[in-house]
Write an enzyme that holds these catalytic residues in place. Structure first.
Site, short mmCIF file in Angstrom:
data_model
loop_
_atom_site.label_atom_id
_atom_site.label_comp_id
_atom_site.label_asym_id
_atom_site.label_seq_id
_atom_site.Cartn_x
_atom_site.Cartn_y
_atom_site.Cartn_z
N HIS A 152 22.69 -9.08 2.07
CA HIS A 152 23.91 -8.32 1.51
C HIS A 152 24.89 -9.05 0.64
O HIS A 152 25.26 -8.59 -0.32
CB HIS A 152 24.52 -7.64 2.64
CG HIS A 152 23.88 -6.53 3.07
ND1 HIS A 152 24.14 -5.10 2.45
CD2 HIS A 152 23.05 -6.15 4.09
CE1 HIS A 152 23.76 -4.28 3.04
NE2 HIS A 152 22.69 -4.98 3.82
N ARG A 207 -0.72 5.90 -11.54
CA ARG A 207 -2.02 5.48 -10.93
C ARG A 207 -2.02 5.31 -9.36
O ARG A 207 -0.85 4.73 -8.77
CB ARG A 207 -2.35 4.03 -11.34
CG ARG A 207 -3.55 3.23 -10.61
CD ARG A 207 -3.93 2.05 -11.41
NE ARG A 207 -5.40 1.61 -10.95
CZ ARG A 207 -5.08 0.66 -10.24
NH1 ARG A 207 -4.07 0.21 -9.60
NH2 ARG A 207 -6.45 -0.14 -9.58
N HIS A 249 11.98 -4.00 -0.30
CA HIS A 249 11.65 -3.14 -1.54
C HIS A 249 12.64 -3.79 -2.69
O HIS A 249 13.87 -3.80 -2.17
CB HIS A 249 11.68 -1.83 -1.14
CG HIS A 249 11.91 -1.03 -2.12
ND1 HIS A 249 13.20 -0.65 -2.51
CD2 HIS A 249 11.15 -0.48 -3.17
CE1 HIS A 249 13.00 0.21 -3.80
NE2 HIS A 249 12.10 0.29 -3.91
N HIS A 285 4.84 -6.80 2.62
CA HIS A 285 5.01 -6.56 3.89
C HIS A 285 4.22 -7.95 4.55
O HIS A 285 3.19 -8.26 4.34
CB HIS A 285 4.03 -5.50 4.21
CG HIS A 285 4.41 -4.29 3.97
ND1 HIS A 285 5.50 -3.56 4.75
CD2 HIS A 285 3.93 -3.20 2.88
CE1 HIS A 285 5.47 -2.57 3.97
NE2 HIS A 285 4.75 -2.23 3.15
N GLY A 333 1.08 11.95 -12.74
CA GLY A 333 -0.23 11.38 -12.88
C GLY A 333 -0.28 9.76 -12.86
O GLY A 333 -0.99 9.28 -13.93
#
Length: 298
Positions: A143, A258, A104, A94, A256
């Site tokens: 792209h 982090r 991303h 960001h 589970g």
């Protein structure tokens, strides 16, 4: 099938991406190793309040366990009851400047194991770009780099993976795309392990080529609080997608993982408004009319 090679590649990819991003920002990424009590762990590489990146993370994880979570078996109920091994590199960046897009990227490997049966394995990944103020040249470059990475494996991969990306990174409750897309793939296990691994590596290795020129081009663009305000509003869409729809977030939380590493994908400053619309013809309006429309950029 050599999962050790996959792990070595992913660790090296994380390191090479972080090295170049540190050159872009001028600040170091924090190292944050973690262990998962149920099996496995990972290494987080995170930056906050950098010169370019307001927040960013390039995380490696390798986890294993005795049973698959609901997010993994919902689409493939035949895998219920199998143990699993999952590893990958996932990043979200960001930038502070509203003219520099959020990005991303993820590449991952998954294996579901059951005694007496052949292992079920697949690769997945992709990358997508989320601008706040769109530039056609940035979208085309991003792209085209994605297409170039996939071209050696067949003419159809880019078009298929782009469509998959547009469909996946779509906020159904808003009826709008998250950004301008890119490529996305999952369940890749044909024709063989080596081909799938090489394609996945090509995607991971092309990330810096796709993104670095874009962020460097926009990081010093002058802006006002008006652009920052719109950026914060649009970042709210990013939060909504990651918490409501993203399978990777759900998988991490359900196994589970982090929490700090999973939720590092969320932007640091976000705003929501009630039923807000941009002024017709404004720069903010052009994001909606010209960019986040599932467009074919090349």
């Amino acid at each position: 099938m050599n999962t050790t090679q996959v792990k070595e590649y992913l660790i090296g990819l994380q390191e090479s991406i972080v090295k170049e991003l540190e050159e872009v920002d001028g600040n170091a990424f924090r190292k944050d190793r973690w262990d998962r009590p149920e099996g496995g762990g990972g290494m987080g590489r995170v930056i906050e309040e950098g010169n370019v990146f307001e927040r960013g993370g390039v995380n490696f994880s390798h986890v294993h366990g005795d049973g698959l979570p609901a997010s993994a078996t919902a689409a493939r109920p035949e895998l219920a009851g199998r143990s699993f091994e999952a590893m990958g590199v996932s990043l979200v960046l960001h930038p502070r400047n509203p003219y520099a897009p959020t990005v991303h990227m993820n590449v991952r490997f998954f294996e579901a194991i059951k005694p007496g049966a052949d292992p079920v394995w697949w690769f997945g990944g992709g990358m997508d770009l989320t601008p706040y103020y769109g530039y056609a040249e940035d979208a085309i470059h991003f792209h085209q780099t994605c297409k170039d990475a996939l071209q050696p494996y067949g003419d159809n991969f880019y078009s298929d993976f782009k469509k998959w990306c547009d469909k996946y990174f779509y906020l159904k409750h808003r009826q709008e795309p998250r950004g301008i897309g890119g490529i996305f793939f999952d369940d890749l296990n044909q024709p063989d392990f080596d081909t799938c691994f090489n394609l996945t590596k090509s995607v991971g290795d092309s990330f810096l080529t796709a993104y670095r020129p874009v962020v460097e081009r926009r990081a010093d663009t002058p802006y006002t609080e008006n652009e920052r305000d719109f950026q914060a509003y649009r970042r709210g869409r990013y939060v909504e997608f990651n918490l409501v729809w993203d399978r990777g977030t759900l998988f991490g939380l359900q196994t589970g993982g982090r929490t700090e590493s999973i939720l590092m994908s969320l932007p640091p400053i976000v705003k929501w408004r009630y039923d807000w619309k941009p002024k017709a013809g404004s720069a903010e309006d052009k994001l909606y009319t010209d960019f986040i429309i599932g467009k074919d950029w090349i």
